[in-house]
Scaffold this motif. Structure first.
Motif, mmCIF file in Angstrom:
data_model
loop_
_atom_site.group_PDB
_atom_site.id
_atom_site.type_symbol
_atom_site.label_atom_id
_atom_site.label_comp_id
_atom_site.label_asym_id
_atom_site.label_seq_id
_atom_site.Cartn_x
_atom_site.Cartn_y
_atom_site.Cartn_z
ATOM 1 N N VAL A 38 0.744 -1.195 -0.103
ATOM 2 C CA VAL A 38 -0.031 0.047 -0.198
ATOM 3 C C VAL A 38 0.898 1.365 0.044
ATOM 4 O O VAL A 38 0.632 2.314 -0.876
ATOM 5 N N ARG A 39 2.117 1.283 0.838
ATOM 6 C CA ARG A 39 2.835 2.455 0.724
ATOM 7 C C ARG A 39 3.615 2.599 -0.454
ATOM 8 O O ARG A 39 3.733 3.896 -0.890
ATOM 9 N N ALA A 40 3.934 1.580 -1.077
ATOM 10 C CA ALA A 40 4.725 1.866 -2.429
ATOM 11 C C ALA A 40 3.641 2.326 -3.397
ATOM 12 O O ALA A 40 4.101 3.253 -4.187
ATOM 13 N N TRP A 41 2.358 2.028 -3.530
ATOM 14 C CA TRP A 41 1.391 2.542 -4.357
ATOM 15 C C TRP A 41 1.025 4.029 -4.005
ATOM 16 O O TRP A 41 1.087 4.861 -4.726
ATOM 17 N N ALA A 42 1.018 4.279 -2.617
ATOM 18 C CA ALA A 42 0.922 5.608 -2.210
ATOM 19 C C ALA A 42 1.906 6.624 -2.766
ATOM 20 O O ALA A 42 1.717 7.597 -3.220
ATOM 21 N N ASP A 43 3.102 6.141 -2.588
ATOM 22 C CA ASP A 43 4.263 6.931 -2.825
ATOM 23 C C ASP A 43 4.283 7.075 -4.399
ATOM 24 O O ASP A 43 4.634 7.954 -5.063
ATOM 25 N N ARG A 44 3.940 5.952 -5.390
ATOM 26 C CA ARG A 44 3.690 6.134 -6.928
ATOM 27 C C ARG A 44 2.775 7.386 -7.118
ATOM 28 O O ARG A 44 3.012 8.120 -8.033
ATOM 29 N N PHE A 45 1.531 7.057 -6.450
ATOM 30 C CA PHE A 45 0.613 8.114 -6.655
ATOM 31 C C PHE A 45 1.123 9.573 -6.236
ATOM 32 O O PHE A 45 0.644 10.697 -6.927
ATOM 33 N N SER A 46 1.608 9.741 -5.138
ATOM 34 C CA SER A 46 2.460 11.001 -4.896
ATOM 35 C C SER A 46 3.065 11.652 -5.776
ATOM 36 O O SER A 46 3.236 12.824 -5.917
ATOM 37 N N ALA A 84 4.580 0.042 -14.051
ATOM 38 C CA ALA A 84 3.204 0.380 -13.609
ATOM 39 C C ALA A 84 2.819 1.681 -13.738
ATOM 40 O O ALA A 84 1.806 2.076 -14.048
ATOM 41 N N THR A 85 4.025 2.697 -13.771
ATOM 42 C CA THR A 85 3.431 4.004 -13.866
ATOM 43 C C THR A 85 3.168 4.331 -15.240
ATOM 44 O O THR A 85 2.069 5.085 -15.633
ATOM 45 N N ALA A 86 3.922 3.703 -16.128
ATOM 46 C CA ALA A 86 3.426 3.825 -17.794
ATOM 47 C C ALA A 86 1.969 3.236 -17.973
ATOM 48 O O ALA A 86 1.252 3.936 -18.606
ATOM 49 N N ASP A 87 1.554 2.449 -17.112
ATOM 50 C CA ASP A 87 0.124 1.735 -17.361
ATOM 51 C C ASP A 87 -0.787 3.074 -16.848
ATOM 52 O O ASP A 87 -2.030 3.292 -17.306
ATOM 53 N N GLN A 97 15.285 19.280 -11.429
ATOM 54 C CA GLN A 97 14.835 19.003 -10.005
ATOM 55 C C GLN A 97 13.664 17.819 -10.002
ATOM 56 O O GLN A 97 13.927 16.882 -9.183
ATOM 57 N N ALA A 98 12.577 17.961 -10.809
ATOM 58 C CA ALA A 98 11.646 16.949 -10.962
ATOM 59 C C ALA A 98 12.105 15.613 -11.421
ATOM 60 O O ALA A 98 11.806 14.574 -10.901
ATOM 61 N N LEU A 99 12.917 15.594 -12.358
ATOM 62 C CA LEU A 99 13.548 14.571 -13.091
ATOM 63 C C LEU A 99 14.409 13.721 -12.077
ATOM 64 O O LEU A 99 14.510 12.584 -11.891
ATOM 65 N N ARG A 100 15.306 14.527 -11.406
ATOM 66 C CA ARG A 100 16.072 13.916 -10.124
ATOM 67 C C ARG A 100 15.277 12.972 -9.095
ATOM 68 O O ARG A 100 15.512 11.603 -8.788
ATOM 69 N N LEU A 101 13.894 13.494 -8.887
ATOM 70 C CA LEU A 101 12.992 12.884 -7.982
ATOM 71 C C LEU A 101 12.559 11.741 -8.704
ATOM 72 O O LEU A 101 12.560 10.406 -7.948
ATOM 73 N N LEU A 102 12.010 11.886 -9.840
ATOM 74 C CA LEU A 102 11.446 10.725 -10.739
ATOM 75 C C LEU A 102 12.621 9.652 -10.961
ATOM 76 O O LEU A 102 12.247 8.546 -10.969
ATOM 77 N N ARG A 103 14.018 10.038 -10.990
ATOM 78 C CA ARG A 103 15.031 8.894 -11.327
ATOM 79 C C ARG A 103 15.074 8.238 -9.755
ATOM 80 O O ARG A 103 15.402 7.146 -9.946
ATOM 81 N N ALA A 104 15.271 9.087 -8.754
ATOM 82 C CA ALA A 104 15.441 8.402 -7.613
ATOM 83 C C ALA A 104 14.129 7.132 -7.217
ATOM 84 O O ALA A 104 14.595 6.555 -6.570
ATOM 85 N N ALA A 105 13.129 7.596 -7.691
ATOM 86 C CA ALA A 105 12.043 6.565 -7.693
ATOM 87 C C ALA A 105 12.062 5.405 -8.167
ATOM 88 O O ALA A 105 11.133 4.785 -8.362
ATOM 89 N N GLY A 106 12.945 5.531 -9.484
ATOM 90 C CA GLY A 106 13.021 4.369 -10.259
ATOM 91 C C GLY A 106 11.752 4.670 -11.435
ATOM 92 O O GLY A 106 11.482 3.673 -12.114
ATOM 93 N N VAL A 107 11.172 5.781 -11.668
ATOM 94 C CA VAL A 107 10.140 5.810 -12.781
ATOM 95 C C VAL A 107 10.870 6.268 -14.038
ATOM 96 O O VAL A 107 10.222 5.997 -15.110
#
Length: 120
Positions: A32-40, A106-109, A78-88
């Motif tokens: 649940v936490r992993a999906w909440a992080d993805r949604f954030s 999952a993000t692509a979906d 800055q946004a890309l750094r955050l998205l890279r760190a999250a593996g997106v």
């Protein structure tokens, strides 16, 4: 099957079988936490715009993303750094240029639904 944790077992329920189904549907707290992080990550309109641009247009450099989204280069970086760190997203370097692309399936979906759903 009864899934109500012992610390909640003494609480009154209306539809006990549905409570167990709901507990099973929620699953593990880590999931649940992993999906909440993805949604954030997707909840910020600027990051979502970047991700939609990358998903629909393919690999793009920071300056191109800045033009496409109306953001400035440092904000995109800055946004890309955050998205890279999250593996997106991942960046691929070609000489001095780094082009970014969405790599998390999952993000692509989720982006597919967002991109095709229009105003809904």
């Amino acid at each position: 099957m009864h899934l109500v944790p012992a610390e909640r077992a003494d609480r009154r329920t209306i539809d006990g079988h549905r409570v167990c189904d709901a507990i099973a549907a929620i699953g593990e707290p880590g999931h649940v936490r992993a999906w909440a992080d993805r949604f954030s990550l997707l909840a910020d309109p600027r990051r979502l715009a970047l991700l939609l641009a990358l998903y629909r247009a393919g690999p793009l450099a920071v300056s191109d993303l800045a033009v496409a989204t109306g953001m400035n280069d440092p904000a995109v970086s800055q946004a890309l750094r955050l998205l890279r760190a999250a593996g997106v997203v991942e960046g691929e370097k070609e000489g001095r240029i780094v082009r970014y692309r969405v790599v998390d399936a999952a993000t692509a979906d989720l982006l597919e639904h967002c991109a095709t759903d229009g105003a809904h």
